[in-house]
Enzyme design. Structure first.
Site, mmCIF file in Angstrom:
data_model
loop_
_atom_site.group_PDB
_atom_site.id
_atom_site.type_symbol
_atom_site.label_atom_id
_atom_site.label_comp_id
_atom_site.label_asym_id
_atom_site.label_seq_id
_atom_site.Cartn_x
_atom_site.Cartn_y
_atom_site.Cartn_z
ATOM 1 C CB ALA A 117 46.767 43.879 34.208
ATOM 2 C CG PHE A 163 51.040 40.461 31.582
ATOM 3 C CD1 PHE A 163 50.852 39.101 31.753
ATOM 4 C CD2 PHE A 163 50.655 41.017 30.379
ATOM 5 C CE1 PHE A 163 50.289 38.317 30.776
ATOM 6 C CE2 PHE A 163 50.088 40.244 29.376
ATOM 7 C CZ PHE A 163 49.905 38.898 29.584
ATOM 8 C CG ASP A 207 39.163 42.219 32.810
ATOM 9 O OD1 ASP A 207 38.404 43.144 32.446
ATOM 10 O OD2 ASP A 207 40.057 42.378 33.680
ATOM 11 C CG HIS A 250 45.874 45.844 24.598
ATOM 12 N ND1 HIS A 250 46.696 45.734 25.684
ATOM 13 C CD2 HIS A 250 46.445 46.799 23.807
ATOM 14 C CE1 HIS A 250 47.709 46.600 25.567
ATOM 15 N NE2 HIS A 250 47.568 47.253 24.448
ATOM 16 C CB CYS A 257 39.922 35.323 10.003
ATOM 17 S SG CYS A 257 41.018 34.910 8.633
ATOM 18 C CB SER A 313 48.625 51.009 33.465
ATOM 19 O OG SER A 313 49.549 50.767 32.409
ATOM 20 C CB SER A 314 53.591 48.534 34.615
ATOM 21 O OG SER A 314 53.335 48.031 33.319
ATOM 22 C CG ASN A 332 50.428 51.207 39.167
ATOM 23 O OD1 ASN A 332 49.501 50.547 38.691
ATOM 24 N ND2 ASN A 332 51.681 50.796 39.131
HETATM 25 P P1 NAD Z 1 50.892 45.408 34.090
HETATM 26 O O1 NAD Z 1 50.724 44.010 34.545
HETATM 27 O O2 NAD Z 1 52.068 45.774 33.276
HETATM 28 O O3 NAD Z 1 50.906 46.409 35.344
HETATM 29 C C1 NAD Z 1 49.922 46.360 36.327
HETATM 30 C C2 NAD Z 1 50.302 47.402 37.386
HETATM 31 O O4 NAD Z 1 49.236 47.460 38.324
HETATM 32 C C3 NAD Z 1 51.575 47.059 38.158
HETATM 33 O O5 NAD Z 1 52.446 48.193 38.170
HETATM 34 C C4 NAD Z 1 51.081 46.734 39.575
HETATM 35 O O6 NAD Z 1 51.950 47.199 40.594
HETATM 36 C C5 NAD Z 1 49.777 47.497 39.638
HETATM 37 N N1 NAD Z 1 48.771 46.871 40.503
HETATM 38 C C6 NAD Z 1 48.374 45.567 40.478
HETATM 39 N N2 NAD Z 1 47.367 45.370 41.346
HETATM 40 C C7 NAD Z 1 47.142 46.572 41.959
HETATM 41 C C8 NAD Z 1 46.233 47.007 42.949
HETATM 42 N N3 NAD Z 1 45.333 46.186 43.485
HETATM 43 N N4 NAD Z 1 46.285 48.310 43.348
HETATM 44 C C9 NAD Z 1 47.208 49.161 42.823
HETATM 45 N N5 NAD Z 1 48.074 48.803 41.852
HETATM 46 C C10 NAD Z 1 48.042 47.522 41.421
HETATM 47 O O7 NAD Z 1 49.541 45.795 33.385
HETATM 48 P P2 NAD Z 1 49.278 46.643 32.095
HETATM 49 O O8 NAD Z 1 50.029 47.941 32.183
HETATM 50 O O9 NAD Z 1 47.827 46.658 31.918
HETATM 51 O O10 NAD Z 1 49.914 45.776 30.914
HETATM 52 C C11 NAD Z 1 49.701 44.395 30.809
HETATM 53 C C12 NAD Z 1 49.113 43.954 29.484
HETATM 54 O O11 NAD Z 1 48.607 42.656 29.690
HETATM 55 C C13 NAD Z 1 47.965 44.786 29.047
HETATM 56 O O12 NAD Z 1 48.271 45.208 27.801
HETATM 57 C C14 NAD Z 1 46.742 43.871 29.030
HETATM 58 O O13 NAD Z 1 46.211 43.773 27.731
HETATM 59 C C15 NAD Z 1 47.232 42.504 29.380
HETATM 60 N N6 NAD Z 1 46.593 41.890 30.570
HETATM 61 C C16 NAD Z 1 45.254 42.053 30.782
HETATM 62 C C17 NAD Z 1 44.657 41.492 31.904
HETATM 63 C C18 NAD Z 1 43.180 41.699 32.110
HETATM 64 O O14 NAD Z 1 42.443 41.833 31.147
HETATM 65 N N7 NAD Z 1 42.694 41.743 33.357
HETATM 66 C C19 NAD Z 1 45.418 40.765 32.830
HETATM 67 C C20 NAD Z 1 46.798 40.596 32.575
HETATM 68 C C21 NAD Z 1 47.367 41.177 31.441
#
Ligand code: NAD
Length: 256
Positions: free
Chosen positions: A30, A41, A110, A127, A135, A200-201, A225
């Site tokens: 994200a 998130f 997205d 995802h 369905c 990604s976290s 990150n």
């Molecule tokens: P996450 O929200 O767990 O982690 C995002 C990480 O990105 C964080 O550690 C944050 O510090 C870092 N971050 C955010 N903006 C940043 C930037 N500009 N530069 C550097 N680092 C940055 O995200 P995840 O690990 O993808 O897990 C969340 C779940 O939620 C995923 O499985 C996804 O499917 C879903 N999700 C998707 C979207 C989307 O499609 N854009 C948005 C929100 C959540």
């Protein structure tokens, strides 16, 4: 970036790793889309600080949860539609055009990688994506226009012709991952010579295992990150900087 900025060394090291690689695999989360205006998130302004996600089990058990899930989905899709790919997405397109990028594995729903210019065969959406419904019983797809029409006509959540519940075609919390997408992602990770985690976290399994699979197969690992991740100790290079700035430094043509 200024000439003596210590970040220059990180960018030079990142560029060196990319130039030495032929099969780059990027895992995006994200965080790559926050600079396009889509909240993540778990970051400091993450969605989880405001709303609790609706799990698969809640969706199946409760009509209220289904209606709320669809309401949120339509709002979120408007945010997605208004968003534009940023330097992070466009940097990966540059990497693909240089012939080095083997695959983008994304946790995002997205569609911004494809809108930046990657082909659908260059992106594995582990995802799913939120452009249609599916369905939960027979896996038949339903267009969002039909979902909306059914909700408007019946005042209830949509049902498939087979009688099953229709949910957005994404993997909800508590839902099993599609094994074909995950095994393809695992194959690409094992064959990578450079694996890059972007935004990604690394707290969501099984995606968070992919960097370790790549590393154990001999790939270098780079993590871009803002915050620390549980795999930082495994990385050959870590850039705790905004993703857009990193890719704008790597590919100055993106901003000129
Ligand atoms: P996450 O929200 O767990 O982690 C995002 C990480 O990105 C964080 O550690 C944050 O510090 C870092 N971050 C955010 N903006 C940043 C930037 N500009 N530069 C550097 N680092 C940055 O995200 P995840 O690990 O993808 O897990 C969340 C779940 O939620 C995923 O499985 C996804 O499917 C879903 N999700 C998707 C979207 C989307 O499609 N854009 C948005 C929100 C959540």
């Amino acid at each position: 970036m200024q000439p003596n900025d210590p970040g220059n060394d990180e960018i030079a090291a990142f560029r060196h790793l990319i130039d030495a690689s032929e099969r780059v695999v990027a895992l995006t989360g994200a965080g790559i889309s926050t600079e396009s205006g889509i909240p993540d998130f778990r970051g400091p302004n993450g969605l989880w600080t405001r709303v609790k996600p609706i799990t698969y089990q809640e969706f199946v058990a409760s009509e209220d949860a289904r209606m709320e899930d669809w309401r949120r989905r339509f709002v979120m899709n408007e945010t997605f539609a208004a968003a534009k790919p940023n330097a992070g997405h466009r940097g990966l397109v540059e990497m693909a055009e240089s012939g080095r990028l083997a695959m983008v594995v994304t946790q995002n729903i997205d569609g911004l990688h494809q809108r930046a210019g990657l082909g659908s065969e260059q992106v594995i959406e582990i995802h799913g994506n939120s452009t249609r419904g599916r369905c939960v019983e027979c896996a038949a797809f339903m267009s969002l226009a039909d979902v909306r029409r059914m909700i408007d006509e019946t005042g209830a959540s949509p049902r498939c012709a087979c009688g099953g519940l229709v949910k957005a075609a994404i993997i909800s919390f508590g839902e099993r991952m599609p094994s074909d997408a995950l095994s393809a992602a695992t194959r690409f990770a094992a064959a990578a010579d450079l694996f890059i985690v972007i935004g990604s976290s690394l707290l969501v399994q099984p995606a968070a295992r992919l960097p370790l699979i790549a590393k154990q197969s001999g790939a270098s690992l780079v993590i871009v990150n803002r915050e620390t991740t549980p795999l930082d100790a495994e990385a050959d290079l870590i850039l705790h900087r905004p993703i857009g700035a990193v890719f704008a430094d790597l590919y100055p043509q993106l901003v000129n």
